[in-house]
Design a protein around this motif. Structure first.
Motif, PDB file in Angstrom:
ATOM      1  N   MET A  64      42.923  35.446  49.368  1.00 23.44           N
ATOM      2  CA  MET A  64      43.656  36.728  49.392  1.00 23.44           C
ATOM      3  C   MET A  64      44.929  36.819  48.546  1.00 23.44           C
ATOM      4  SD  MET A  64      41.579  38.379  51.291  1.00 23.44           S
ATOM      5  CE  MET A  64      42.817  40.021  51.038  1.00 23.44           C
ATOM      6  N   ALA A  65      45.302  35.564  48.145  1.00 24.25           N
ATOM      7  CA  ALA A  65      46.560  35.323  47.259  1.00 24.25           C
ATOM      8  C   ALA A  65      45.767  35.943  45.708  1.00 24.25           C
ATOM      9  CB  ALA A  65      46.842  34.135  47.059  1.00 24.25           C
ATOM     10  N   GLU A  66      44.618  35.698  45.456  1.00 17.46           N
ATOM     11  CA  GLU A  66      43.872  36.049  44.390  1.00 17.46           C
ATOM     12  C   GLU A  66      43.641  37.476  44.420  1.00 17.46           C
ATOM     13  OE1 GLU A  66      43.313  34.570  41.307  1.00 17.46           O
ATOM     14  OE2 GLU A  66      42.723  32.284  41.872  1.00 17.46           O
ATOM     15  N   VAL A  67      43.420  37.951  45.490  1.00 18.93           N
ATOM     16  CA  VAL A  67      42.894  39.463  45.783  1.00 18.93           C
ATOM     17  C   VAL A  67      44.344  40.328  45.461  1.00 18.93           C
ATOM     18  CG1 VAL A  67      42.215  41.439  47.268  1.00 18.93           C
ATOM     19  CG2 VAL A  67      40.974  38.947  46.934  1.00 18.93           C
ATOM     20  N   GLU A  68      45.373  39.856  46.152  1.00 19.08           N
ATOM     21  CA  GLU A  68      46.626  40.441  45.740  1.00 19.08           C
ATOM     22  C   GLU A  68      47.165  40.597  44.652  1.00 19.08           C
ATOM     23  OE1 GLU A  68      48.866  41.792  48.123  1.00 19.08           O
ATOM     24  OE2 GLU A  68      48.276  40.921  50.271  1.00 19.08           O
ATOM     25  N   ARG A  69      47.146  39.629  43.658  1.00 20.62           N
ATOM     26  CA  ARG A  69      47.321  39.199  42.329  1.00 20.62           C
ATOM     27  C   ARG A  69      46.593  40.280  41.491  1.00 20.62           C
ATOM     28  NH1 ARG A  69      49.499  34.516  40.191  1.00 20.62           N
ATOM     29  NH2 ARG A  69      49.138  34.419  37.606  1.00 20.62           N
ATOM     30  N   SER A  70      45.230  40.073  41.832  1.00 19.77           N
ATOM     31  CA  SER A  70      44.119  41.234  41.052  1.00 19.77           C
ATOM     32  C   SER A  70      44.447  42.617  40.986  1.00 19.77           C
ATOM     33  CB  SER A  70      42.773  40.543  41.446  1.00 19.77           C
ATOM     34  OG  SER A  70      41.947  41.774  40.588  1.00 19.77           O
ATOM     35  N   TRP A  71      44.656  42.884  42.224  1.00 19.81           N
ATOM     36  CA  TRP A  71      44.407  44.475  42.324  1.00 19.81           C
ATOM     37  C   TRP A  71      46.078  44.860  42.282  1.00 19.81           C
ATOM     38  CZ3 TRP A  71      41.036  47.933  42.069  1.00 19.81           C
ATOM     39  CH2 TRP A  71      39.501  47.343  42.452  1.00 19.81           C
ATOM     40  N   PHE A  72      47.042  44.578  42.625  1.00 17.05           N
ATOM     41  CA  PHE A  72      48.355  45.047  42.473  1.00 17.05           C
ATOM     42  C   PHE A  72      48.866  44.494  41.183  1.00 17.05           C
ATOM     43  CE2 PHE A  72      48.027  45.419  47.274  1.00 17.05           C
ATOM     44  CZ  PHE A  72      48.533  46.684  47.353  1.00 17.05           C
ATOM     45  N   ARG A  73      48.738  43.642  40.847  1.00 15.48           N
ATOM     46  CA  ARG A  73      49.605  42.905  39.424  1.00 15.48           C
ATOM     47  C   ARG A  73      48.495  43.201  38.199  1.00 15.48           C
ATOM     48  NH1 ARG A  73      51.779  37.252  40.001  1.00 15.48           N
ATOM     49  NH2 ARG A  73      52.799  37.909  38.124  1.00 15.48           N
ATOM     50  N   ARG A  74      47.420  42.684  38.183  1.00 24.37           N
ATOM     51  CA  ARG A  74      46.424  42.986  37.107  1.00 24.37           C
ATOM     52  C   ARG A  74      45.967  44.353  36.926  1.00 24.37           C
ATOM     53  NH1 ARG A  74      43.282  39.116  39.012  1.00 24.37           N
ATOM     54  NH2 ARG A  74      43.918  36.941  38.077  1.00 24.37           N
ATOM     55  N   VAL A  75      45.423  44.979  37.927  1.00 23.03           N
ATOM     56  CA  VAL A  75      44.836  46.451  37.753  1.00 23.03           C
ATOM     57  C   VAL A  75      45.942  47.442  37.944  1.00 23.03           C
ATOM     58  CG1 VAL A  75      43.280  48.081  39.018  1.00 23.03           C
ATOM     59  CG2 VAL A  75      42.636  45.584  38.789  1.00 23.03           C
TER      60      VAL A  75
END
Length: 171
Positions: A64-75
């Motif tokens: 979930m840390a990876e998912v938070e990072r991916s959707w909010f920060r990267r995307v």
């Protein structure tokens, strides 16, 4: 060791506007994952659900840390920030917890990614659209809904894992 305490988990508001409702449900599900991990030691957080699955509560927190990072920060924010635990060589790396990986570190990273996700979304409209190269357009509303779905699904896994570890059940 966990990201939030039971007292911090609040039910989403029942009569709020759309943005407040989406943020409330996402925070509720974030807190639910923390609750599923509450009171467990490092060894228990590493216990696999049921062989042959390697799924652990610690792996879910890292995921979930990876998912938070991916959707909010990267995307959404277009930050050029690399994955934390996974790689092309190990696309499920967040689930592969090594001996030197600690729950304390994983929870700190997860808390930090949640804070950064909130910062990335702050001040933006639910209708703001971002393009994910090769995948299409997404508005912030869709990202919130996807995150709620992602947490809800994995909280179901977490509930089963926790019950197997010590018999604790609940929502």
């Amino acid at each position: 060791m966990t990201a939030m305490t039971t007292a911090e988990r609040r039910e989403a508001p029942r009569t709020a506007d759309e943005r407040t409702s989406l943020e409330g449900w996402l925070d509720f599900h974030r807190a639910t994952l923390a609750l599923k991990c509450e009171g467990l030691d490092d060894k228990q957080l590493r216990e696999a659900s049921a062989p042959p699955s390697e799924l652990t509560l610690l792996g879910l927190v890292r995921h979930m840390a990876e998912v938070e990072r991916s959707w909010f920060r990267r995307v959404f924010a277009h930050e050029n920030t690399p994955p934390i635990w996974y790689s092309e060589e190990d696309p499920d790396g967040e689930f592969h917890v090594a001996d030197g990986d600690t729950a304390e570190s994983a929870f700190a990273i997860w808390r930090d990614e949640i804070a950064k996700a909130k910062e990335a979304a702050a001040g933006h409209s639910l209708d703001d659209v971002v393009t994910r190269p090769g995948r299409g357009d997404y508005n912030l509303r869709w990202i919130y809904l996807h995150m709620i779905e992602e947490y809800a699904r994995h909280n179901g896994h977490a509930d089963l894992i926790r019950e197997r570890i010590d018999g604790v059940t609940g929502d």
